[in-house]
Write an enzyme that holds these catalytic residues in place. Structure first.
Site, PDB file in Angstrom:
ATOM      1  NE  ARG A   1      -0.553   8.688   5.154  1.00 36.58           N
ATOM      2  CZ  ARG A   1      -0.354   8.029   6.285  1.00 36.58           C
ATOM      3  NH1 ARG A   1       0.728   8.298   7.003  1.00 36.58           N
ATOM      4  NH2 ARG A   1      -1.198   7.110   6.691  1.00 36.58           N
TER       5      ARG A   1
ATOM      6  CD  GLU B   1      -2.524   1.417   2.621  1.00 33.04           C
ATOM      7  OE1 GLU B   1      -2.868   2.558   2.991  1.00 33.04           O
ATOM      8  OE2 GLU B   1      -2.770   0.384   3.278  1.00 33.04           O
TER       9      GLU B   1
ATOM     10  CE  LYS C   1      -6.304   2.242   7.056  1.00 34.33           C
ATOM     11  NZ  LYS C   1      -5.542   3.178   6.211  1.00 34.33           N
TER      12      LYS C   1
END
Length: 210
Positions: A45, A41, A128
């Site tokens: 950001r 993943e 999640k």
């Protein structure tokens, strides 16, 4: 079991990656895959994230998802980059349809039983739990396992290597995400051997769940 659940079951510890430099993407993915972790993943950001995803996709065996997906535009850009899956830290109402329409598996972030129930009702398969440790961690997931018996989770957030086994022992956990496998300092130093060693240790935890 769906193809996405099979993918997670085959590599149940997911490195959560923050890349500052695109050029680190391929050696990082190679190091992780060499250590036995194929499902990765990359969080959106940093400005380097989408380029890093494209470069990681060149590495044989790597299955690369986009994390920290917050807007419909993030969904579009992630799909255009060729992601294998999408992860959100949380899911606003305006995000539900773009995520469902994305054409790739999605793990929407939840922090409460009500959010989990809503995401299941909308048709999402794997949720999640984020931030996992701050939301009650292992004990919370044990408690949710009764009333939300059909839910499957990938907890992420505050999970160090010492807590991975406890999460993977839960029947409603299909995978665990963690940033400790490829810390920023190791990437900046080009310590690919150290990252491979971390990946091997994480992969062993995944195999140990049986």
């Amino acid at each position: 079991m769906s193809a996405f659940l099979n993918l997670l079951a085959a590599s149940p510890v997911i490195p959560v990656l923050v890349l500052d430099r695109e050029e680190d993407a391929e050696p990082l993915a190679e190091a992780l895959v060499a250590g036995g972790l194929a499902t990765l993943e990359v969080t959106l950001r940093t400005p380097a994230a989408l380029g890093a995803i494209r470069r990681m996709k060149r590495v044989p065996g790597a299955r690369v998802g986009a994390g920290t997906v917050l807007t419909p535009d993030d969904v579009t850009r992630s799909v255009d980059a060729g992601v294998d899956f999408i992860v959100t830290p949380g899911t606003s109402h305006r995000m539900v349809q773009p995520l469902l329409d994305s054409g790739v598996p999605v793990m929407p972030g939840v922090a409460t039983p009500s959010e989990a129930a809503a995401r299941l009702e909308e048709g999402f398969e794997v949720l999640k739990l984020f931030p996992a440790e701050q939301c009650g961690g292992v004990e919370a997931l044990k408690a949710w396992g009764g009333p939300l018996y059909q839910a499957r989770f990938c907890p992420t957030g505050g999970i160090g290597r010492d807590k991975v086994a406890a999460y993977l022992a839960l029947k409603n956990v299909v995978a665990v995400g963690g940033s400790w496998i490829a810390p920023t300092a190791a990437m900046r130093a080009g310590d690919w051997a150290g990252i491979t060693a971390n990946a091997r240790a994480a992969a062993e935890m995944g195999r140990a769940r049986g």
